[in-house]
Each structure stands twice: as structure tokens, then as C-alpha cells.
Design a protein around this motif. Structure first.
Motif: not given
Length: 384
Positions: A111-137
Motif C-alpha cells: 500500500l505504501e508503494k502504491m500510495r507513492t506511485f499514485s502521488n507520482w502519477l497524479s502529477k503526470r496525468m489529468k484524471n488520476a481518479t479514473l482508470s487507464s489514463q494517459r501519463i504525460y511522461e
């Protein structure tokens, strides 16, 4: 060592607050229902929930751990009664090296690593609460981040015409986009199998996964694998993918590729099967290229790898005359779909359903039925 039925690609449709996650998935596909269906209906031991990056889902899992409904395994994964949940997230890549969007799955151990990854993703995608979103990286940066977090990186449904590695993502090689050494396995998708995929020379070093990509509860375990591990955990899965000390994928179970939605090439205009570059019916040159044709275009070679057997198996809901009432009778008698498919004898089945349906179930175990090929987004069909 033990054998575990494993489906590592299951979507969440809605959160507990009824917020959409996978917009195209059924609203009944909640975390609670997935866990229940895996244990009591489908008979799955290990599930990969690939929308686990969503904050509300992570909050829910933490609450269930605090309440005693689940616990975090020491070697990774979340244990719910008799079902192990592995935390995953499906991501869309479309960097400057891609020729089209590519879906990949990252699995994280805790869970801790997924939390870290989720935070990292949220800075690189527009809709981090949705599935299969595009990452700008960049794709390689994503791979390196997953590695740093001790995760697993798996390109998803790699041959489907849309949003996949070989669909439109690359012209001829995964090296155009990815760092090969940072790929842990590849997921074949519903319209291909081992015999098809192993023709692609550059895939010979990777394990093949067969997962459901479930968008509804009934679609869970329409494809799966049986994996031999000491216990159902993230670390054991990693070792099984590398075939360490007897751990391994024992067998892949999946649809006959003819049943998949993208097996054959279809005219995009009139949806008729076609060969060549012009439809003989409507004369359109717009096509949806089938997986079978795409694989022929890729680098071919003789496989030098000994792989697990791939068993063509038709899910119960695909079998003609197995409607809701019949399915409920079978489940009431045998507990789970896995018991019906793998364990129930002909004599036992005949005590529950008609001989004609029994014949179909027995034939479905090895896909010994006549199939009309699918394509262009439409599933193949079993011919009665």
C-alpha cells in the motif's frame, strides 16, 4: 508448492461513494463485489485489481485492514479471507516515441508503494481518479519508476488493434518505446494465444500472462493462469515469473483466439471480414486490422523457449443454452465456476443439467466447439 488460479487484470467500475473509476465498466464492479465473486462464484485465488492507484480505493483497503477484514502480507499483496489482492494500475503511454497509445500495467507490492506511485502519477496525468489514463511522461521513465518502487511492469493486451504495444504503439519492435530489461511479462489479450505470440522473436524472453480484462463481474476469469508458488503473494509472483526454485506458470487458460473481438481483419465501414486492402462488399479501404494479420507482419522466428501449455477454454457464460438460471443451478451444486470447469464429472453434471448442456460443458473445457471468428470489436460466436 501450491497451485493458485490467478487473474491479474480486473477493473473497478465504481467506488463506495459511487464515483466512476473505469467508465466503461459495470457499476456493480466494486471492490467488495470483486472480492466476493472471486472467492464464492469464480473460484479465483489471486486477483490483480488494476485501478488500485485511485485514492478512494486505497483508503477503503486501509480501512478494511484496520477493521480486520484484510491484512497486508509480509511479502506483498492484501489478503482478504481466501483471496489475495495484488495492487495494480493500468496506464496509457503516448510519448514522442510511440506511433499510437499503449496500455501497460504496473503492479506494486505494498500500500505504501502504491500510495507513492499514485502521488507520482497524479502529477503526470489529468484524471488520476479514473482508470487507464494517459501519463504525460516518457515510457522509460515510467518503467524506471516502477523498478525503483520494486514493482512489476507488464504491457497489456499487446496485440489488440487499439491502445496496445503492437496494435499501433510501435511499427515493428518494443525497443522503439521500452527498455526491454524493465519488462517483467507481457499480457496476450483475448484474440491471441501462446502459439501466435511466440512467433514474435523479441517476446521469447518474457513470460506470457492471460488475464480477463474484466469490465463486469461475470467476465472475471474468462482468461487466467494457474501459478505454482509457495504462497499467494507479490514476491512469490515475481519469483514465479522468473521460474525460481520450482515456482512457475503451470498453464495458461484462455479463449480460443477466434472468439476474441479482434482476431480477423474487418472492414471498418460495413463490418464484414476482408482480406487485402479494399473491401469486396462496400469497396472501402478503411480497415480494423485483425490480430492474426498483425502478428504475421511482425518479426517471425522459431520459438526456442519451452512454455506452459495454453488451454483453449470457453467460459460458462459463452456456452449456448447456459443462461442465468442454468448458471445458478451449476454454481449452487458445485460452488464455483472453477469447480464446474475443472472438477465436476460428467455423471455429476448430468444430475444438475440436461445431457446436451453437459456435452457442451465438456467440449468447452478444451474449446472443442465450432466457432465463427470475431473481429472489429465483435466477439466470435459458438455455432450450435
Amino acid at each position: 508448492m501450491n497451485h493458485y488460479v490467478t487473474d491479474l487484470h480486473i477493473h473497478i467500475g465504481r467506488t463506495r461513494s459511487n464515483a466512476a473509476v473505469k467508465i466503461t465498466a459495470a457499476s456493480s464492479l466494486t471492490l467488495e463485489n470483486i472480492i466476493y465473486y472471486a472467492e464464492h462464484v469464480k473460484g479465483i485465488d489471486v486477483i490483480g485489481v488494476i485501478d488500485s492507484h485511485v485514492s478512494e480505493i486505497l483508503d477503503q483497503i486501509e480501512e478494511q485492514i484496520l477493521s480486520g477484514e484484510a491484512y497486508e502480507r509480509a511479502d506483498g499483496g492484501i489478503q482478504f479471507s481466501n483471496v489475495t489482492l495484488l495492487l495494480g494500475t493500468e496506464i496509457e503511454i503516448y510519448d514522442e516515441n510511440c506511433h499510437g497509445p499503449i496500455h501497460v500495467i504496473a503492479y506494486l507490492p505494498t500500500l505504501e508503494k502504491m500510495r507513492t506511485f499514485s502521488n507520482w502519477l497524479s502529477k503526470r496525468m489529468k484524471n488520476a481518479t479514473l482508470s487507464s489514463q494517459r501519463i504525460y511522461e516518457k515510457a522509460v521513465t515510467l518503467q524506471e519508476t516502477v523498478q525503483e518502487l520494486q514493482g512489476l511492469f507488464v504491457p497489456a493486451h499487446i496485440f489488440t488493434p487499439f491502445k496496445s504495444l503492437y496494435g499501433k504503439g510501435v511499427k515493428s519492435s518494443l525497443t522503439e518505446v521500452f527498455k526491454p530489461s524493465l519488462i517483467d511479462a507481457v499480457e496476450l489479450g483475448l484474440s491471441s494465444d501462446t502459439a501466435m505470440a511466440e512467433q514474435v522473436t523479441e517476446l521469447q524472453s518474457y513470460p506470457f500472462l492471460t488475464n480477463s480484462d474484466a469490465h463486469s463481474l461475470e467476465k472475471m476469469a474468462r482468461e487466467y493462469q494457474i501459478i505454482q508458488m509457495k504462497e499467494p503473494s507479490f514476491s512469490e509472483l515475481r519469483l514465479a515469473l522468473k521460474e525460481v526454485d520450482g515456482r512457475k506458470i503451470v498453464a495458461n487458460y484462455g479463449l480460443d483466439p477466434l472468439l476474441g473481438k479482434y482476431y480477423q481483419t474487418i472492414c471498418a465501414n460495413c463490418l464484414q471480414p476482408m482480406t487485402g486492402r479494399r473491401c469486396l462488399i462496400c469497396h472501402s479501404e478503411s480497415i480494423i486490422k485483425g490480430v492474426s494479420e498483425r502478428i504475421k507482419e511482425l518479426s517471425l522466428g522459431q520459438s526456442k523457449v519451452s512454455r506452459p501449455s495454453y488451454v483453449h477454454q470457453i467460459p460458462l457464460e459463452f456456452i449456448p443454452k447456459v443462461g442465468r438460471k442454468t448458471l445458478n443451478r451449476l454454481r449452487a451444486a458445485f460452488g464455483t465456476d472453477m469447480n464446474v470447469i475443472h472438477n465436476a464429472s460428467r455423471k455429476e453434471l448430468e444430475q444438475v443439467v440436461s445431457p446436451k448442456i453437459v456435452d457442451s460443458i465438456i467440449q468447452a473445457r478444451t474449446s472443442d466447439l465450432v466457432i465463427r471468428a470475431g473481429g472489429g470489436g465483435r466477439f466470435g460466436k459458438i455455432i450450435e
